[in-house]
Design an enzyme around this catalytic site. Structure first.
Site, PDB file in Angstrom:
ATOM      1  N   LYS A 273      43.207  29.484  35.021  1.00 27.85           N
ATOM      2  CA  LYS A 273      42.549  28.851  33.880  1.00 27.85           C
ATOM      3  C   LYS A 273      43.369  27.719  33.288  1.00 27.85           C
ATOM      4  O   LYS A 273      42.814  26.751  32.775  1.00 27.85           O
ATOM      5  CB  LYS A 273      42.201  29.888  32.804  1.00 27.85           C
ATOM      6  CG  LYS A 273      41.146  30.870  33.309  1.00 27.85           C
ATOM      7  CD  LYS A 273      40.311  31.495  32.218  1.00 27.85           C
ATOM      8  CE  LYS A 273      39.151  32.257  32.869  1.00 27.85           C
ATOM      9  NZ  LYS A 273      38.484  33.186  31.988  1.00 27.85           N
TER      10      LYS A 273
ATOM     11  N   LYS B 228      31.886  32.500  43.821  1.00 29.25           N
ATOM     12  CA  LYS B 228      31.299  33.529  42.963  1.00 29.25           C
ATOM     13  C   LYS B 228      30.127  32.960  42.176  1.00 29.25           C
ATOM     14  O   LYS B 228      30.171  31.811  41.745  1.00 29.25           O
ATOM     15  CB  LYS B 228      32.364  34.000  41.947  1.00 29.25           C
ATOM     16  CG  LYS B 228      32.817  35.405  42.187  1.00 29.25           C
ATOM     17  CD  LYS B 228      33.783  35.993  41.194  1.00 29.25           C
ATOM     18  CE  LYS B 228      33.783  35.565  39.752  1.00 29.25           C
ATOM     19  NZ  LYS B 228      34.613  36.455  38.912  1.00 29.25           N
TER      20      LYS B 228
ATOM     21  N   LYS C 249      28.742  31.298  35.504  1.00 28.88           N
ATOM     22  CA  LYS C 249      28.039  30.525  34.480  1.00 28.88           C
ATOM     23  C   LYS C 249      28.539  29.086  34.435  1.00 28.88           C
ATOM     24  O   LYS C 249      27.874  28.220  33.891  1.00 28.88           O
ATOM     25  CB  LYS C 249      28.205  31.180  33.116  1.00 28.88           C
ATOM     26  CG  LYS C 249      29.642  31.240  32.665  1.00 28.88           C
ATOM     27  CD  LYS C 249      29.792  31.885  31.311  1.00 28.88           C
ATOM     28  CE  LYS C 249      31.236  32.273  31.083  1.00 28.88           C
ATOM     29  NZ  LYS C 249      31.490  33.679  31.049  1.00 28.88           N
TER      30      LYS C 249
HETATM   31  P1  AMP Z   1      32.833  36.430  32.971  1.00 31.17           P
HETATM   32  O1  AMP Z   1      31.493  35.924  32.608  1.00 31.17           O
HETATM   33  O2  AMP Z   1      33.432  35.748  34.158  1.00 31.17           O
HETATM   34  O3  AMP Z   1      33.762  36.559  31.792  1.00 31.17           O
HETATM   35  O4  AMP Z   1      32.624  37.918  33.470  1.00 31.17           O
HETATM   36  C1  AMP Z   1      32.099  38.926  32.674  1.00 31.17           C
HETATM   37  C2  AMP Z   1      32.013  40.199  33.526  1.00 31.17           C
HETATM   38  O5  AMP Z   1      31.101  40.010  34.622  1.00 31.17           O
HETATM   39  C3  AMP Z   1      33.350  40.619  34.163  1.00 31.17           C
HETATM   40  O6  AMP Z   1      33.448  42.024  34.192  1.00 31.17           O
HETATM   41  C4  AMP Z   1      33.267  40.068  35.567  1.00 31.17           C
HETATM   42  O7  AMP Z   1      34.042  40.796  36.479  1.00 31.17           O
HETATM   43  C5  AMP Z   1      31.772  40.181  35.873  1.00 31.17           C
HETATM   44  N1  AMP Z   1      31.328  39.121  36.776  1.00 31.17           N
HETATM   45  C6  AMP Z   1      31.290  37.781  36.512  1.00 31.17           C
HETATM   46  N2  AMP Z   1      30.822  37.084  37.562  1.00 31.17           N
HETATM   47  C7  AMP Z   1      30.558  38.007  38.541  1.00 31.17           C
HETATM   48  C8  AMP Z   1      30.062  37.927  39.880  1.00 31.17           C
HETATM   49  N3  AMP Z   1      29.706  36.769  40.442  1.00 31.17           N
HETATM   50  N4  AMP Z   1      29.932  39.081  40.576  1.00 31.17           N
HETATM   51  C9  AMP Z   1      30.252  40.270  40.028  1.00 31.17           C
HETATM   52  N5  AMP Z   1      30.731  40.418  38.783  1.00 31.17           N
HETATM   53  C10 AMP Z   1      30.891  39.302  38.040  1.00 31.17           C
END
Ligand code: AMP
Ligand code: TRP
Length: 334
Positions: free
Chosen positions: A114, A197, A200
């Site tokens: 990050k 992945k 968002k």
């Molecule tokens: P984030 O939006 O990246 O802060 O992620 C929020 C939660 O969603 C965390 O527990 C991540 O591990 C999960 N997460 C985010 N993107 C993915 C993805 N593409 N596949 C599986 N889990 C995800």
């Protein structure tokens, strides 16, 4: 058993968040017995590591609360709150800053990712982010922490901080938490690129399925998803080297609680022209009720705030004995 997990309230939720995180929270909540408790929170104190306008931040917290309730988190059975309403998180974080070592934080891959090339320009908050996360977990003596694979290192750090605090101050205060990482769908990939992945922050909205997408948008995104010209194989082993195909099969398998092998067996010899509408249909049916509840809940801010207030009161009471004991162990008189 004390289950605890957090999610940053930033922007829209997508299928990756739902299958990788939230759905597992709901499952754990629904499987809880009478002596166990679940704590789920919106990590708004963590989200200050990304600049956001005041109004947007307020909206994000309410939206994420609405999304969690829509997805099945029941605020009467689980403790649902946002960090900022519970000062114990920030307080314990400060105490743990005396225990965590710079060398440990320097090894955190999420900080490196990050901060990017401009490490000197990164905020101190981004650097100590994992200490606040440790405080989140240790304040409640959580035993089980359901997270995605990417959070494993932060959980190990929380354990190291807990063990060092206990031994430095000669107490048996903090419980060492165990991460719960789902085997399937730990990583849902982008619909445009099977090696990235679903995220968002991807500039292409076609790469992800948002929890706010309507039936037509979901179907259109699935039909336009990148795949390949080959047929589906008899077993999942035949998907090796086909990241987009693996991802689509994996999503259908997860949604229908089957193995990728079972999904392949159903579609063996067929192409994606046959597979995609079937996947789209299941996605539409799964997400529709969640979206409808979400859109309804987010029109009532007062009700959402009331849920978070109530959760925060329960959380603060649960964290208080541990927080008090931590101050006391250090000889800090409150
Ligand atoms: P984030 O939006 O990246 O802060 O992620 C929020 C939660 O969603 C965390 O527990 C991540 O591990 C999960 N997460 C985010 N993107 C993915 C993805 N593409 N596949 C599986 N889990 C995800
Ligand atoms: N850092 C986590 C993420 O980005 C969110 C989080 C904050 C968390 N505090 C936590 C997760 C405590 C589990 C436990 O996904």
């Amino acid at each position: 058993m004390r289950v605890l997990s957090g999610i940053q309230p930033t922007g829209n939720l997508h299928l990756g968040n739902y299958l990788g995180a939230i759905r597992n929270w709901v499952k754990m909540q629904d499987e809880m017995d009478a002596d166990s408790q679940c704590f789920f929170f919106l990590a708004d104190m963590h989200s200050i590591t990304v600049h956001e306008a005041r109004e947007q931040r307020i909206r994000n917290v309410r939206d994420m609360a609405a999304a969690l309730v829509a997805a099945g988190i029941d605020p009467d059975r689980s403790v649902l709150f946002n960090q900022a309403r519970v000062p114990a998180h920030a307080e314990l974080c400060w105490l743990l800053n005396g225990t965590a070592r710079i060398g440990w934080l320097n090894r955190m891959t999420q900080f490196k990712d990050k901060a990017g090339k401009d490490r000197e320009g990164a905020s101190v908050g981004l650097f100590v982010y994992p200490v606040l996360q440790a405080a989140d977990i240790l304040a409640y003596n959580a035993t089980h922490v359901p997270v995605g694979e990417d959070q494993k290192q932060h959980l190990e750090l929380a354990r190291d901080i807990a063990a060092k605090f206990n031994s430095d101050f000669g107490v048996d205060l903090f419980t060492l938490p165990d991460p719960i990482i789902p085997k399937e769908s730990a990583r849902i990939m982008s619909l445009r690129d099977g090696s990235a992945k679903m995220s968002k922050s991807d500039p292409s909205d076609m790469s992800r399925i948002n929890l706010t997408d309507d039936d037509d948008a979901i179907m259109a995104k699935v039909k336009k998803a990148k795949s390949d010209q080959e047929m589906l194989p008899e077993t999942a082993a035949g998907l090796a080297g086909r990241p987009e195909a693996s991802n689509l099969v994996g999503i259908l398998a997860t949604l229908t609680a089957r193995t990728p092998d079972a999904v392949c067996a159903e579609f063996a010899g067929k192409g994606f022209g046959a597979f995609k509408p079937a996947l789209g249909e299941v996605l539409v049916e799964t997400l529709r009720p969640i979206r409808q509840r979400f859109l309804e809940l987010r029109t009532d801010d007062a009700a959402l705030d009331a849920i978070l207030d109530k959760g925060a009161a329960k959380a603060a009471a649960a964290a208080e004995p541990t927080l008090r004991a931590a101050y006391d162990a250090m000889g800090l008189m409150r």
